[in-house]
Design an enzyme around this catalytic site. Structure first.
Site, short mmCIF file in Angstrom:
data_model
loop_
_atom_site.label_atom_id
_atom_site.label_comp_id
_atom_site.label_asym_id
_atom_site.label_seq_id
_atom_site.Cartn_x
_atom_site.Cartn_y
_atom_site.Cartn_z
N PRO A 2 1.05 -1.41 -0.11
CA PRO A 2 -0.64 0.30 -0.11
C PRO A 2 1.25 1.70 0.11
O PRO A 2 1.94 1.35 0.32
CB PRO A 2 -0.89 -0.22 1.03
CG PRO A 2 -1.13 -1.06 1.84
CD PRO A 2 0.21 -2.04 1.05
N GLU A 3 0.97 1.77 -1.00
CA GLU A 3 0.91 3.32 -0.70
C GLU A 3 0.57 4.51 -0.50
O GLU A 3 -0.42 4.05 0.42
CB GLU A 3 1.78 3.59 -2.45
CG GLU A 3 2.04 2.63 -3.10
CD GLU A 3 2.73 3.38 -4.66
OE1 GLU A 3 2.15 4.03 -4.73
OE2 GLU A 3 2.68 1.75 -5.67
N LYS A 60 4.09 6.09 4.42
CA LYS A 60 3.09 4.88 4.55
C LYS A 60 3.33 4.12 5.44
O LYS A 60 2.61 2.20 5.65
CB LYS A 60 3.77 3.84 3.11
CG LYS A 60 4.89 4.82 2.01
CD LYS A 60 4.77 3.61 0.81
CE LYS A 60 5.46 4.69 0.05
NZ LYS A 60 6.52 3.62 -0.70
N ARG A 286 12.84 -1.94 -10.75
CA ARG A 286 10.94 -2.27 -10.01
C ARG A 286 10.94 -1.75 -12.03
O ARG A 286 11.75 -0.70 -12.79
CB ARG A 286 11.49 -0.38 -9.33
CG ARG A 286 12.43 -0.22 -8.48
CD ARG A 286 11.48 -1.57 -7.50
NE ARG A 286 9.70 -1.40 -6.68
CZ ARG A 286 9.25 -1.11 -5.92
NH1 ARG A 286 9.51 -0.26 -5.65
NH2 ARG A 286 8.31 -1.91 -5.90
#
Length: 303
Positions: A2-3, A60, A286
């Site tokens: 979750p960002e 976060k 990424r």
DNA sequence: ACGCCTACCTGCTTGC
DNA sequence: TGCAAGCAGGTAGGCG
């Protein structure tokens, strides 16, 4: 994980549903989830009987403020979730820590991949962001024998949705760095709360190539990126976050924002702005998605 | 400062 | 069908 938008959604849900609740007991199913205090039995003993005053967010991390000033920090990493389960709900095999509330509900920390960490801190010196406005944590001297909560976030960059995150400030920070934009947006010390999804989305919206060096942006480009970062995060929050497999709000329901994404996980699909096929490259290990027409290649190749 | 690697974990998807 | 490789929203630590 979750960002920022997903963590904010969870924090707002919890503020509505568990502020004022009393934690009567806790059960730790995966010891390494507990970061502090160790051993986990001590954590359970220290958290039992506590009342939740308020729930907020910094970067976060979900911050559960207790009435006595201590703070529970929940860093969800890749697959962490905080879910409020009604009395009698079936057990969750992926629940790593379960807090039993006095009214019979459970606050469950679910985490398939076990990367997330929960800490319990003495508090003092940290104000969390609350509902989207927000302030930075202030640095607090390290107190013996334990760390104070402010230390946890001492190395974090500015909150992108805070008032103090101005174009001027962003421009100054960018000008001092030669790294690629994608890498920098993911660097929590540079800016707090961005992750792989929203970094790609913000760069697309700002029409900037992920490999552009930060110190090569024009004033106009910095302005576009600043607006884009704030806009994609705000939209993410408005849609209760982006869900692919694991992320859910505290109600256990997925967010709606994945549908709205322009580039993330849209490889080979047409760009919403120009129709060109979205490309996927790897930057800093990424996945990175962008439109090769809207986000032109940097002129000088980055090192 | 910067980029790259490995590690931490499990589950799902893809390709042979 | 079976099996192995590759992939995943994050971050910390180490190396050059």
């Amino acid at each position: 994980m979750p960002e920022l938008p997903e963590v904010e959604t969870i924090a707002r849900d919890l503020q509505r549903w568990v502020a004022g609740a009393v934690i009567v007991d806790a059960r730790v199913a995966w010891d390494r989830t507990i970061r502090h205090p160790q051993p986990p039995e001590r954590f359970v003993a220290e958290v039992a009987g506590a009342t939740i005053r308020r729930v907020g967010r910094r970067a976060k991390t979900v911050l559960i403020h207790l009435e006595d000033g201590r703070v529970l920090t929940v860093a969800l990493r890749m697959t962490g979730a905080l879910i409020v389960a009604p009395p009698g709900a079936p057990p969750d095999p992926y629940a790593r820590v379960v807090f039993a509330l006095a009214d019979g509900r459970e606050l469950r920390y679910r985490d398939v991949r076990k990367f997330g960490r929960i800490g319990l801190w003495p508090g003092g010196g940290l104000r969390s962001v609350g509902s989207g406005r927000g302030t930075r944590s202030r640095r607090v001297a390290e107190g013996s024998p334990r760390y104070r909560i402010g230390e946890v976030f001492a190395g974090h960059g500015p909150e992108p949705l805070s008032r103090s995150f101005t174009v001027q400030r962003f421009a100054e920070r960018l000008a001092r760095r030669s790294a690629r934009l994608k890498t920098l947006l993911l660097d929590q010390a540079f800016i707090a709360g961005m992750g792989n999804i929203y970094a790609d989305e913000a760069l697309w919206r700002a029409r900037l190539h992920p490999l552009r060096a930060a110190d090569t942006l024009s004033e106009e480009e910095v302005r576009r990126l600043h607006r884009a970062v704030r806009r994609v995060l705000r939209e993410g929050i408005a849609n209760r976050g982006s869900s692919f497999s694991d992320y859910v709000g505290a109600d256990g329901e997925p967010g709606l924002n994945a549908e709205r994404l322009a580039v993330y996980r849209r490889t080979e699909q047409p760009c919403h702005r120009c129709g060109r096929a979205i490309r996927r490259i790897v930057v800093g290990q990424r996945s990175t998605h962008f439109c090769p027409r809207c986000q032109p290649e940097p002129v000088a190749s980055p090192r």
